[in-house]
Design an enzyme around this catalytic site. Structure first.
Site, mmCIF file in Angstrom:
data_model
loop_
_atom_site.group_PDB
_atom_site.id
_atom_site.type_symbol
_atom_site.label_atom_id
_atom_site.label_comp_id
_atom_site.label_asym_id
_atom_site.label_seq_id
_atom_site.Cartn_x
_atom_site.Cartn_y
_atom_site.Cartn_z
ATOM 1 N N ASP A 70 44.742 -48.154 19.515
ATOM 2 C CA ASP A 70 43.986 -48.625 20.683
ATOM 3 C C ASP A 70 43.185 -47.478 21.288
ATOM 4 O O ASP A 70 43.483 -46.307 21.074
ATOM 5 C CB ASP A 70 44.903 -49.298 21.708
ATOM 6 C CG ASP A 70 46.222 -48.570 21.892
ATOM 7 O OD1 ASP A 70 46.341 -47.421 21.436
ATOM 8 O OD2 ASP A 70 47.139 -49.145 22.495
ATOM 9 N N GLU A 131 44.503 -52.063 27.448
ATOM 10 C CA GLU A 131 45.069 -52.147 28.811
ATOM 11 C C GLU A 131 44.503 -53.353 29.555
ATOM 12 O O GLU A 131 45.049 -53.791 30.547
ATOM 13 C CB GLU A 131 44.762 -50.869 29.604
ATOM 14 C CG GLU A 131 45.382 -49.598 29.018
ATOM 15 C CD GLU A 131 46.905 -49.556 29.123
ATOM 16 O OE1 GLU A 131 47.496 -50.423 29.787
ATOM 17 O OE2 GLU A 131 47.501 -48.649 28.523
#
Ligand SMILES: CC(=O)N[C@@H](CCC[C@H](N)C(=O)O)C(=O)O
Length: 379
Positions: A70, A131
């Site tokens: 990520d 996130e």
């Protein structure tokens, strides 16, 4: 393996440029520039929004093995002792994504530079917006991903609480289902001296925040697990003005979707009570929702046994955690697993002082290159 200096430099460069989800422009360019320095013979590269997909062609290509990292950061003002702090005020890699991306580049470098290709294709997925608002689900649906869709997929997350050299995982559920939670309370503002002429949303927000915790203690089976965290409250404009509006921002975590529906039902009931009790109006928005991270039983067991046999890293069979990860969406469609990577730091994830050990990078590159070599030979 001790982390080579090159990867420490890469991690530090990425640490300096933390960016919000779907705005990882500098990060994407940095990764693309690095990938361009690798031998290109076996590589095919595509971008998807601010993400990147890199395919390493195998000699047979009967299967594709995926590895995901990520890319986004958090709205936190960094407070580490680093010399290489964030150059973006108010933003920080406080969840280890700089480390995750560096590990992805390290594994990719190994397979791009290897004398001979391995049998399977490999796919490296650099995914934006973990996130929030969640990059995994739209990336999975994208044509670019579907054209190279892997048959198996793997990912990792740094774990501050484990020593470097430890890998912690389990078959089955590893991370919780999540839902963001935004509640706006709209009342009637007024003069601080005349509360009877107003509906004070600071008091309403305070009551609601406390009441929400009663859902966990009174409505969720004590043998189940759930979390409601209100991480941010905003209300009012000045100390002597009664606040007309308040906004609560939080997150819900549950180990089952059944509990998620139940918790949301109770939140809606309590919010109705606040509307009646404080003569105000409320709006609820559940924002982004992530499904649980569920590790494939057989493949995870096989990885755990492989770790025990090879001793590349110390295996710890952990319990599930209430963290969330949109990697869960990949695992809902593609068999694979995620694991915690020991990064040995006293401050937790999402803390302004977190300083994950850079030695964890070498451990992960070593573990995943060796595991993928073994797996890509047809196992
Ligand atoms: C590993 C980690 O910390 N993940 C985040 C995922 C955020 C999900 C979503 N934005 C939410 O806040 O519900 C986490 O907070 O667990």
């Amino acid at each position: 393996m001790a982390t080579p200096a090159k990867y420490i430099d890469i991690r530090r460069s990425l640490h300096r440029i933390p960016e919000p989800g779907f705005a990882e422009f500098k990060t994407q360019q940095f990764l693309l520039d690095y990938i361009a320095t690798l031998p290109q013979e076996r590589l095919e590269i595509k971008t998807w929004r601010t993400g990147i997909l890199v395919k390493v062609k195998g000699s047979v290509g009967a299967r594709t093995l995926g590895y995901r990292a990520d890319m986004d950061a958090l709205p936190i003002q960094e407070d580490t002792s680093y010399e290489f702090q964030s150059t973006h005020p108010g933003w920080m890699h406080a969840c280890g994504h700089d480390v995750h991306m560096t590990i992805g580049l390290g594994i990719l470098t190994h397979f791009a530079q290897r004398d001979e290709p391995v049998a399977d294709h490999l796919l490296f997925v650099f995914q934006p917006a973990e996130e929030g608002p969640g990059g995994a689900l739209p990336m999975l649906a994208a044509e670019e991903f579907q054209a190279w869709r892997p048959d198996l997929i793997f990912g990792l997350h740094i774990a501050p609480e484990y020593p470097v050299g430890t890998i912690a995982t389990r078959p089955g559920i590893l991370f919780a289902n999540t839902s963001e939670l935004f509640i706006d309370l709209i009342g009637k503002g007024g003069h601080a001296a005349f509360p009877h002429q107003a509906n004070d949303m600071v008091v309403a927000a305070a009551h609601l925040t406390a009441q929400l915790q009663s859902i966990i203690s009174r409505n969720v089976n004590p043998l189940d697990s759930a979390v409601i965290t209100v991480g941010k409250i905003e209300a009012g404009t000045k100390q002597n003005i009664i606040a007309e509006r308040a906004r609560l921002e939080g997150t819900i975590r549950t180990l089952s979707m059944d509990s998620m529906h139940k918790v949301k039902g109770r939140i809606e009931a309590l919010v109705k009570g606040i509307e009646a009790g404080f003569e105000c109006r409320a709006e609820i928005d559940y924002g982004a929702n992530y499904c649980q991270v569920y590790n494939h039983d057989e493949i995870t067991r096989e990885f755990m046994n492989w770790l025990k046999e090879t001793q590349v890293a110390r295996l710890h069979e952990c319990t599930e955690a209430m963290t969330g990860e949109d990697f869960g969406y990949f695992l809902a469609e593609i068999p694979g697993f995620m694991f915690w990577l020991g990064a040995d730091t006293p401050y937790g994830l999402h803390h302004a002082k977190i300083e994950p050990s850079e030695e964890a990078i070498g451990v992960a590159i070593d573990t995943m290159t060796r595991y993928l070599e073994w797996k890509a030979a047809g196992r």
